[in-house]
Scaffold this motif. Structure first.
Motif, PDB file in Angstrom:
ATOM      1  N   MET A   1       0.844  -1.193   0.000  1.00 47.26           N
ATOM      2  CA  MET A   1       0.000   0.000   0.000  1.00 47.26           C
ATOM      3  C   MET A   1       0.883   1.248   0.000  1.00 47.26           C
ATOM      4  O   MET A   1       1.830   1.346   0.775  1.00 47.26           O
ATOM      5  CB  MET A   1      -0.910   0.013   1.240  1.00 47.26           C
ATOM      6  CG  MET A   1      -1.838   1.228   1.305  1.00 47.26           C
ATOM      7  SD  MET A   1      -2.849   1.214   2.813  1.00 47.26           S
ATOM      8  CE  MET A   1      -3.831  -0.272   2.535  1.00 47.26           C
ATOM      9  N   SER A   2       0.582   2.209  -0.888  1.00 49.24           N
ATOM     10  CA  SER A   2       1.369   3.436  -0.941  1.00 49.24           C
ATOM     11  C   SER A   2       1.077   4.291   0.285  1.00 49.24           C
ATOM     12  O   SER A   2      -0.048   4.327   0.781  1.00 49.24           O
ATOM     13  CB  SER A   2       1.049   4.219  -2.219  1.00 49.24           C
ATOM     14  OG  SER A   2      -0.321   4.569  -2.256  1.00 49.24           O
ATOM     15  N   ARG A   3       2.100   4.968   0.765  1.00 51.10           N
ATOM     16  CA  ARG A   3       1.954   5.791   1.960  1.00 51.10           C
ATOM     17  C   ARG A   3       1.345   7.139   1.591  1.00 51.10           C
ATOM     18  O   ARG A   3       1.497   7.632   0.471  1.00 51.10           O
ATOM     19  CB  ARG A   3       3.312   5.971   2.623  1.00 51.10           C
ATOM     20  CG  ARG A   3       3.967   4.658   3.007  1.00 51.10           C
ATOM     21  CD  ARG A   3       5.378   4.850   3.490  1.00 51.10           C
ATOM     22  NE  ARG A   3       5.420   5.441   4.831  1.00 51.10           N
ATOM     23  CZ  ARG A   3       6.539   5.823   5.427  1.00 51.10           C
ATOM     24  NH1 ARG A   3       7.699   5.718   4.792  1.00 51.10           N
ATOM     25  NH2 ARG A   3       6.507   6.335   6.650  1.00 51.10           N
ATOM     26  N   LEU A   4       0.662   7.742   2.556  1.00 54.25           N
ATOM     27  CA  LEU A   4       0.035   9.050   2.364  1.00 54.25           C
ATOM     28  C   LEU A   4       1.082  10.131   2.606  1.00 54.25           C
ATOM     29  O   LEU A   4       1.651  10.229   3.689  1.00 54.25           O
ATOM     30  CB  LEU A   4      -1.148   9.216   3.330  1.00 54.25           C
ATOM     31  CG  LEU A   4      -2.286   8.211   3.151  1.00 54.25           C
ATOM     32  CD1 LEU A   4      -3.300   8.369   4.271  1.00 54.25           C
ATOM     33  CD2 LEU A   4      -2.955   8.384   1.794  1.00 54.25           C
ATOM     34  N   ARG A   5       1.326  10.935   1.589  1.00 56.23           N
ATOM     35  CA  ARG A   5       2.337  11.988   1.670  1.00 56.23           C
ATOM     36  C   ARG A   5       1.737  13.209   2.381  1.00 56.23           C
ATOM     37  O   ARG A   5       0.674  13.691   2.000  1.00 56.23           O
ATOM     38  CB  ARG A   5       2.816  12.358   0.270  1.00 56.23           C
ATOM     39  CG  ARG A   5       3.550  11.228  -0.422  1.00 56.23           C
ATOM     40  CD  ARG A   5       3.682  11.452  -1.929  1.00 56.23           C
ATOM     41  NE  ARG A   5       4.253  12.745  -2.250  1.00 56.23           N
ATOM     42  CZ  ARG A   5       5.554  13.033  -2.221  1.00 56.23           C
ATOM     43  NH1 ARG A   5       6.421  12.082  -1.889  1.00 56.23           N
ATOM     44  NH2 ARG A   5       6.006  14.228  -2.534  1.00 56.23           N
ATOM     45  N   VAL A   6       2.440  13.698   3.394  1.00 55.33           N
ATOM     46  CA  VAL A   6       1.903  14.767   4.242  1.00 55.33           C
ATOM     47  C   VAL A   6       2.877  15.945   4.297  1.00 55.33           C
ATOM     48  O   VAL A   6       4.087  15.758   4.444  1.00 55.33           O
ATOM     49  CB  VAL A   6       1.644  14.261   5.681  1.00 55.33           C
ATOM     50  CG1 VAL A   6       1.088  15.387   6.558  1.00 55.33           C
ATOM     51  CG2 VAL A   6       0.681  13.080   5.663  1.00 55.33           C
ATOM     52  N   VAL A   7       2.333  17.160   4.198  1.00 54.34           N
ATOM     53  CA  VAL A   7       3.080  18.385   4.470  1.00 54.34           C
ATOM     54  C   VAL A   7       2.491  19.024   5.721  1.00 54.34           C
ATOM     55  O   VAL A   7       1.260  19.101   5.861  1.00 54.34           O
ATOM     56  CB  VAL A   7       3.016  19.375   3.283  1.00 54.34           C
ATOM     57  CG1 VAL A   7       3.528  20.756   3.703  1.00 54.34           C
ATOM     58  CG2 VAL A   7       3.844  18.857   2.115  1.00 54.34           C
ATOM     59  N   ILE A   8       3.342  19.467   6.616  1.00 51.93           N
ATOM     60  CA  ILE A   8       2.921  20.101   7.867  1.00 51.93           C
ATOM     61  C   ILE A   8       3.229  21.588   7.785  1.00 51.93           C
ATOM     62  O   ILE A   8       4.382  21.973   7.574  1.00 51.93           O
ATOM     63  CB  ILE A   8       3.655  19.477   9.077  1.00 51.93           C
ATOM     64  CG1 ILE A   8       3.354  17.983   9.179  1.00 51.93           C
ATOM     65  CG2 ILE A   8       3.266  20.200  10.370  1.00 51.93           C
ATOM     66  CD1 ILE A   8       4.248  17.262  10.184  1.00 51.93           C
ATOM     67  N   ALA A   9       2.228  22.423   7.961  1.00 51.63           N
ATOM     68  CA  ALA A   9       2.404  23.875   7.892  1.00 51.63           C
ATOM     69  C   ALA A   9       1.989  24.506   9.215  1.00 51.63           C
ATOM     70  O   ALA A   9       0.798  24.542   9.547  1.00 51.63           O
ATOM     71  CB  ALA A   9       1.584  24.459   6.744  1.00 51.63           C
ATOM     72  N   PHE A  29       1.724   7.012   6.904  1.00 53.06           N
ATOM     73  CA  PHE A  29       2.034   8.410   6.592  1.00 53.06           C
ATOM     74  C   PHE A  29       3.519   8.594   6.301  1.00 53.06           C
ATOM     75  O   PHE A  29       4.379   7.979   6.929  1.00 53.06           O
ATOM     76  CB  PHE A  29       1.646   9.326   7.757  1.00 53.06           C
ATOM     77  CG  PHE A  29       0.172   9.373   8.034  1.00 53.06           C
ATOM     78  CD1 PHE A  29      -0.695  10.044   7.186  1.00 53.06           C
ATOM     79  CD2 PHE A  29      -0.352   8.730   9.145  1.00 53.06           C
ATOM     80  CE1 PHE A  29      -2.057  10.085   7.444  1.00 53.06           C
ATOM     81  CE2 PHE A  29      -1.711   8.766   9.406  1.00 53.06           C
ATOM     82  CZ  PHE A  29      -2.562   9.435   8.548  1.00 53.06           C
ATOM     83  N   GLU A  30       3.806   9.471   5.360  1.00 57.39           N
ATOM     84  CA  GLU A  30       5.176   9.867   5.053  1.00 57.39           C
ATOM     85  C   GLU A  30       5.251  11.400   5.037  1.00 57.39           C
ATOM     86  O   GLU A  30       4.570  12.046   4.238  1.00 57.39           O
ATOM     87  CB  GLU A  30       5.606   9.329   3.683  1.00 57.39           C
ATOM     88  CG  GLU A  30       7.006   9.764   3.273  1.00 57.39           C
ATOM     89  CD  GLU A  30       7.352   9.357   1.851  1.00 57.39           C
ATOM     90  OE1 GLU A  30       8.508   9.596   1.450  1.00 57.39           O
ATOM     91  OE2 GLU A  30       6.470   8.822   1.146  1.00 57.39           O
ATOM     92  N   PRO A  50       1.421  16.789  -2.016  1.00 58.85           N
ATOM     93  CA  PRO A  50       1.099  15.819  -0.959  1.00 58.85           C
ATOM     94  C   PRO A  50      -0.340  15.325  -1.025  1.00 58.85           C
ATOM     95  O   PRO A  50      -1.210  15.951  -1.648  1.00 58.85           O
ATOM     96  CB  PRO A  50       1.336  16.627   0.315  1.00 58.85           C
ATOM     97  CG  PRO A  50       0.996  18.034  -0.084  1.00 58.85           C
ATOM     98  CD  PRO A  50       1.514  18.164  -1.492  1.00 58.85           C
ATOM     99  N   SER A  51      -0.576  14.209  -0.361  1.00 64.47           N
ATOM    100  CA  SER A  51      -1.947  13.704  -0.219  1.00 64.47           C
ATOM    101  C   SER A  51      -2.732  14.592   0.744  1.00 64.47           C
ATOM    102  O   SER A  51      -3.911  14.869   0.529  1.00 64.47           O
ATOM    103  CB  SER A  51      -1.929  12.267   0.324  1.00 64.47           C
ATOM    104  OG  SER A  51      -1.081  11.437  -0.419  1.00 64.47           O
ATOM    105  N   VAL A  52      -2.049  15.020   1.823  1.00 68.13           N
ATOM    106  CA  VAL A  52      -2.687  15.813   2.875  1.00 68.13           C
ATOM    107  C   VAL A  52      -1.781  16.973   3.270  1.00 68.13           C
ATOM    108  O   VAL A  52      -0.571  16.803   3.413  1.00 68.13           O
ATOM    109  CB  VAL A  52      -2.988  14.956   4.130  1.00 68.13           C
ATOM    110  CG1 VAL A  52      -3.607  15.808   5.239  1.00 68.13           C
ATOM    111  CG2 VAL A  52      -3.904  13.797   3.790  1.00 68.13           C
ATOM    112  N   LEU A  53      -2.380  18.135   3.439  1.00 70.65           N
ATOM    113  CA  LEU A  53      -1.698  19.284   4.027  1.00 70.65           C
ATOM    114  C   LEU A  53      -2.340  19.559   5.373  1.00 70.65           C
ATOM    115  O   LEU A  53      -3.544  19.836   5.446  1.00 70.65           O
ATOM    116  CB  LEU A  53      -1.835  20.520   3.133  1.00 70.65           C
ATOM    117  CG  LEU A  53      -1.421  21.864   3.762  1.00 70.65           C
ATOM    118  CD1 LEU A  53       0.059  21.872   4.102  1.00 70.65           C
ATOM    119  CD2 LEU A  53      -1.781  23.026   2.842  1.00 70.65           C
TER     120      LEU A  53
END
Length: 212
Positions: A1-9, A29-30, A50-53
């Motif tokens: 399963m591919s990991r969910l790419r995340v940016v943290i702001a 999560f990555e 990313p997938s999620v910000l």
């Protein structure tokens, strides 16, 4: 399963460190980027897609809300989860209306943050239950709520920029549209909200949580 790419702001390094540690404990999560200002966030999101910000509502004294359409334009596949200390339901209403997929208070438990990030990444919407209750009560008792719903995301963005003191020409440059287009959006905002003066624009924007 591919990991969910995340940016943290977030403009607080300690908060970013804590979120990175929490999300990194979950192998789904990555963390692919961090940012501390609105312009930096737009750049990082455009680069990383990313997938999620996970986005703080206010960074370096500037509201993040007006940047949400720009962030979505820079990375259409990114889902935005607001993580904030702002408990006023007006902020949640404005964030979701302008394009955010979730709204969560920083007081939330760690597992709730993980669950919210997964839910928005999978295409869902997440609103913290306590905030949802406040929003429902606010909507039920707010006489202007129906009229507010008629504002489009672009009109909310124009309203926020005008309330911050930008001229029509400056708004046009920031949004990459013509001055005539800005004038059209401004006229529609004026007609829908009955705003004429700069003070009324500022009051309308503040009521909708657009000024941070």
């Amino acid at each position: 399963m591919s990991r969910l790419r995340v940016v943290i702001a977030d403009d607080h390094p300690v908060v970013r460190t804590g979120m990175r540690a929490l999300l990194s404990r979950d192998e789904s999560f990555e963390i692919v980027g961090e940012s501390s200002t609105v312009p930096e966030t737009v750049r990082v999101v455009a680069e990383e897609q990313p997938s999620v910000l996970v986005l703080d509502l206010t960074m370096a004294g500037r509201s993040s809300l007006p940047s949400i359409p720009d962030l979505l334009a820079a990375s259409p596949g990114t889902r935005i989860l607001i993580l904030t200390m702002q408990e006023d339901p007006a902020f949640a209403r404005a964030a979701l209306r302008i394009g955010a997929a979730g709204y969560l208070l920083k007081e939330a438990a760690a597992e709730e943050l993980l669950g919210a990030a997964r839910q928005v990444a999978q295409g869902g919407t997440y609103l913290q239950p306590a905030m949802g209750a406040r929003l429902a009560v606010s909507d039920a008792g707010a006489p202007g709520a129906d009229g507010d719903a008629s504002l489009t995301a672009r009109e909310l963005q124009v309203l926020s920029l005008l309330a911050l003191g930008h001229t029509n020409q400056e708004v046009a440059r920031r949004l990459f549209v013509s001055v005539r287009t800005v004038e059209t959006h401004r006229a529609r905002v004026r007609d829908k909200l009955g705003t004429e003066t700069r003070a009324e624009l500022i009051a309308a924007a503040r009521e909708r949580g657009l000024l941070g």
